[in-house]
Write a protein that holds these residues in place. Structure first.
Motif, mmCIF file in Angstrom:
data_model
loop_
_atom_site.group_PDB
_atom_site.id
_atom_site.type_symbol
_atom_site.label_atom_id
_atom_site.label_comp_id
_atom_site.label_asym_id
_atom_site.label_seq_id
_atom_site.Cartn_x
_atom_site.Cartn_y
_atom_site.Cartn_z
ATOM 1 N N GLN A 16 0.820 -1.191 0.000
ATOM 2 C CA GLN A 16 0.000 0.000 0.000
ATOM 3 C C GLN A 16 0.862 1.252 0.000
ATOM 4 O O GLN A 16 0.614 2.201 -0.721
ATOM 5 N N TRP A 19 2.187 1.960 -3.270
ATOM 6 C CA TRP A 19 1.189 2.522 -4.155
ATOM 7 C C TRP A 19 0.973 3.988 -3.797
ATOM 8 O O TRP A 19 0.872 4.858 -4.662
ATOM 9 N N LYS A 20 0.983 4.244 -2.465
ATOM 10 C CA LYS A 20 0.676 5.597 -2.005
ATOM 11 C C LYS A 20 1.791 6.590 -2.292
ATOM 12 O O LYS A 20 1.538 7.774 -2.437
ATOM 13 N N ARG A 21 3.038 6.079 -2.382
ATOM 14 C CA ARG A 21 4.113 7.082 -2.513
ATOM 15 C C ARG A 21 3.999 7.877 -3.816
ATOM 16 O O ARG A 21 4.531 8.961 -3.928
ATOM 17 N N TYR A 22 3.257 7.326 -4.794
ATOM 18 C CA TYR A 22 3.098 8.078 -6.046
ATOM 19 C C TYR A 22 2.194 9.296 -5.891
ATOM 20 O O TYR A 22 2.108 10.129 -6.769
ATOM 21 N N PHE A 23 1.483 9.368 -4.761
ATOM 22 C CA PHE A 23 0.585 10.513 -4.550
ATOM 23 C C PHE A 23 1.142 11.487 -3.526
ATOM 24 O O PHE A 23 0.442 12.360 -3.053
ATOM 25 N N THR A 24 2.403 11.328 -3.167
ATOM 26 C CA THR A 24 2.979 12.191 -2.143
ATOM 27 C C THR A 24 4.163 12.964 -2.699
ATOM 28 O O THR A 24 4.631 12.698 -3.808
ATOM 29 N N ASN A 26 7.393 12.948 -2.987
ATOM 30 C CA ASN A 26 8.437 11.947 -2.818
ATOM 31 C C ASN A 26 9.689 12.437 -3.538
ATOM 32 O O ASN A 26 9.587 13.065 -4.593
ATOM 33 N N GLN A 35 5.713 9.535 -11.725
ATOM 34 C CA GLN A 35 4.689 10.571 -11.515
ATOM 35 C C GLN A 35 4.572 11.460 -12.756
ATOM 36 O O GLN A 35 3.475 11.743 -13.231
ATOM 37 N N THR A 39 1.187 11.525 -15.070
ATOM 38 C CA THR A 39 0.491 12.811 -15.121
ATOM 39 C C THR A 39 0.445 13.359 -16.541
ATOM 40 O O THR A 39 -0.604 13.781 -17.029
ATOM 41 N N TRP A 119 5.756 18.824 -9.039
ATOM 42 C CA TRP A 119 4.428 19.231 -8.570
ATOM 43 C C TRP A 119 3.934 20.509 -9.240
ATOM 44 O O TRP A 119 2.728 20.779 -9.267
ATOM 45 N N PRO A 122 1.314 19.425 -12.502
ATOM 46 C CA PRO A 122 -0.154 19.345 -12.350
ATOM 47 C C PRO A 122 -0.780 20.681 -11.946
ATOM 48 O O PRO A 122 -1.887 20.993 -12.394
#
Ligand code: HEM
Ligand code: CU
Length: 557
Positions: A16, A19-24, A26, A35, A39, A119, A122
């Motif tokens: 998990q 998987w989650k690190r792609y939304f933080t 990082n 990422q 994106t 970042w 996006p």
């Protein structure tokens, strides 16, 4: 709780987190690379949908599907998103993933700066697209945003689509400058022992040349965007001709970046061809050193050619002649590259796996893009087809048929490295053939219809052009469909594809010397480089391990 369910729990937690690190936020360059790729691919899909609405409008001569001001907004955002949110940043994402691995580094030089640069993408992109929701509508002045059109504000709103467009270009420009500093420092300072300049893979050379060029030229565009924003919002008169400003100055500043930008986009694509073609021919890259130096040659020449976009802007003839010659010069270093790929393929045993199909397809299409480009470099010809679909056909042969295809080649080639799983070869080939046929069907008709005089950026046209337009529109819908097997393949393979070995292609290059996917710091121990790149003649690379049945199937020998 039994022992095994406890370990299961731990494993699922790790998964998990993965998987989650792609939304933080990082700082691992591999996470950032993916990422970027995901994106920008979403932006590619959005801009692709916009282009299908454009082609839907153009399937019949009258303007019937969308009204004219929406049509303007659609082509403006299609072009802007494709250039500034797909091609440029997707290649940055690819380079982000690959450069540290290819030069034997643990990460990029400035990991935090790297994450900030990502970042901003996006943020800039959502800002740009949100302008469709404004009461005044999105920007309408095309991706060039030439004044005086771009500084008119007929809607009267203090913030309109054009303001948003400029703000987003400034944000995206800042991101690119951060990226450029990071790449240069990483490549110049962080190479593994033994990785001399002339042992760097061509992809590294092309990213180095492209990013140098970008750092040198991008400030002109960012500056021009800021000046235009002042004209639009605060009533300054840098570019406003009715108050003594100079709109042609804007064109100079814009193209001083945006011509070289073409090479910021195409050079890494050339880098991809130079990695993929040797691996699937089992031949060393022909003329490695000339190809490396040609990357710099291309960068250098491209700084001195921007006026070829302004042959019809009242540029004096003596200047047009000078820029015509400088433009033609770029045929020499690009010719060196095309020759090297051809010579690498010559008399080799070809392995036509999906990455190779996309690479060869891209090279073939680049020949059409390149020839039509040299044609446009000739002043007399350019004046004849200026602002027609011939120009649109030419640049799509470059941006779609060459660069987008190179990106597909790259994604398939490095997919096993990035995910630790193999993609499905059959679906990959279906994706290739739909793309190859669809892309030619879409963009070839634009060349003859442009020669016949159909102008660009219009929603209704003379019925005599209807035939070619129907073909182009059908092609565009086919091209849109072609992305479905691609997405399905990647998603399904990511989840249940067969495990990839560390080096599925038996390729040279440090990225293949570590695990698939690589550990956080890329290598167990930093490798020492002793070989020239592309040593496919050497015993360890010349044959495929005959005990590995999967590899034999893949390579057919
Ligand atoms: C999905 C396939 C695509 C189709 C069907 C398509 C179609 C079109 C059409 C119909 C136009 C309007 C031409 C005009 O009136 O001047 C256009 C413009 C443009 N396209 Fe595409 N395109 C595609 C992909 C791309 C890609 C991959 C890029 C770049 C990375 C790109 C960049 C541009 C640019 C810069 C413009 C000019 C916009 C402007 O006039 O301001 N396109 N495209
Ligand atoms: Cu140019």
């Amino acid at each position: 709780m039994t022992h095994s369910s406890a370990t299961n729990l731990k494993e699922s937690q790790i998964k998990q987190q993965a998987w989650k690190r792609y939304f933080t936020f990082n700082t691992d360059h591999k996470v950032i690379g993916i990422q970027y790729l995901v994106t920008t691919f979403i932006f590619f899909l959005i801009a692709g949908i916009l282009s299908m609405i454009l082609r839907g409008e153009l399937i019949t001569p009258p303007s019937d599907l969308v009204d004219r001001s929406l049509y303007n907004g659609l082509f403006t955002l299609h072009g802007t998103v494709m250039i500034f949110l797909w091609i440029i940043p997707s290649l940055v994402g690819l380079a982000n993933y690959l450069i540290p691995l290819m030069i034997g580094a643990k990460d990029m030089a400035f990991p935090k700066l790297n994450a900030i640069a990502f970042w901003l993408i996006p943020i800039g992109g959502i800002l740009l697209l949100s302008s469709f929701l404004l009461p005044s509508g999105s920007a309408q002045a095309g991706w060039w945003s030439y004044p005086p059109v771009s500084i008119q504000n007929p809607t009267g709103y203090p913030i309109n689509g054009q303001t948003i467009w400029l703000l987003s270009i400034i944000v995206l420009g800042i991101s690119s400058i951060m990226g450029g500093v990071n790449f240069l420092t990483t490549i110049l300072r962080m190479r593994a022992p033994g990785m001399h300049f002339f042992r760097m893979p061509i992809f590294v050379w092309t990213v180095l040349s492209a990013q140098l060029l970008q750092l040198f030229c991008l400030p002109a565009l960012t500056g021009a965007a800021i000046m235009l924003l002042f004209d639009l919002s605060f009533g300054t008169n840098f570019f406003n001709p009715t108050s003594g400003g100079d709109p042609v100055l804007y064109q100079h500043l814009f193209w001083f970046y945006s011509h070289p930008a073409v090479y910021v986009m195409v050079l890494p694509a050339f880098g991809v061809f130079s990695e993929v073609i040797p691996a699937f021919t089992r031949n060393p890259l022909f003329g490695y050193k000339s190809v490396a130096v040609a990357s710099f040659g291309i960068s250098l020449v491209s700084i001195f050619v921007w006026v070829h976009h302004m042959f019809a802007s009242g540029t004096p003839s003596w200047m047009r002649i000078l820029f015509m010659f400088s433009t033609m010069l770029v045929a020499i270093p690009t010719g060196v590259k095309v020759f090297a790929w051809t010579a690498t393929v010559w008399r080799s045993k070809l392995h036509l796996d999906t990455p190779m199909l996309f690479a060869l397809g891209g090279v073939v299409m680049f020949i059409i893009g390149g020839i039509t480009g040299v044609m446009l470099g000739a002043v007399a010809f350019d004046l004849h087809v200026n602002n027609t679909y011939f120009v649109v056909g030419h640049f799509h042969y470059v941006v779609y048929n060459t660069i987008t295809m190179a990106l597909f080649a790259a994604i398939y080639f490095w997919f096993p490295k990035m995910t630790g799983r193999m993609y499905h070869e059959g679906w990959g080939k279906i994706h290739f053939w739909l793309t190859f046929i669809g892309a030619n069907l879409t963009f070839f008709p634009m060349l003859p219809v442009g020669l016949q005089g159909m102008v660009r950026r219009i929603s209704s046209y003379d019925p005599q052009y209807a035939g070619w337009n129907i073909l182009a529109s059908l092609g565009a819908f086919l091209l849109g469909m072609a992305t479905l097997p691609f997405m399905a393949n990647l998603v399904v393979s990511c989840l249940i594809g067969i495990q990839a070995p560390n080096n599925p292609w038996y390729a040279t290059g440090l990225e293949w010397a570590t695990t698939s996917p690589p550990p956080t710091e890329n290598f167990e121990t930093i490798p020492t480089v002793t070989l020239a790149p592309y040593s496919y003649g050497l015993p360890q690379y010349s044959t495929v391990d005959t005990t590995d049945e999967e590899a034999i199937k893949r390579h057919g020998n």
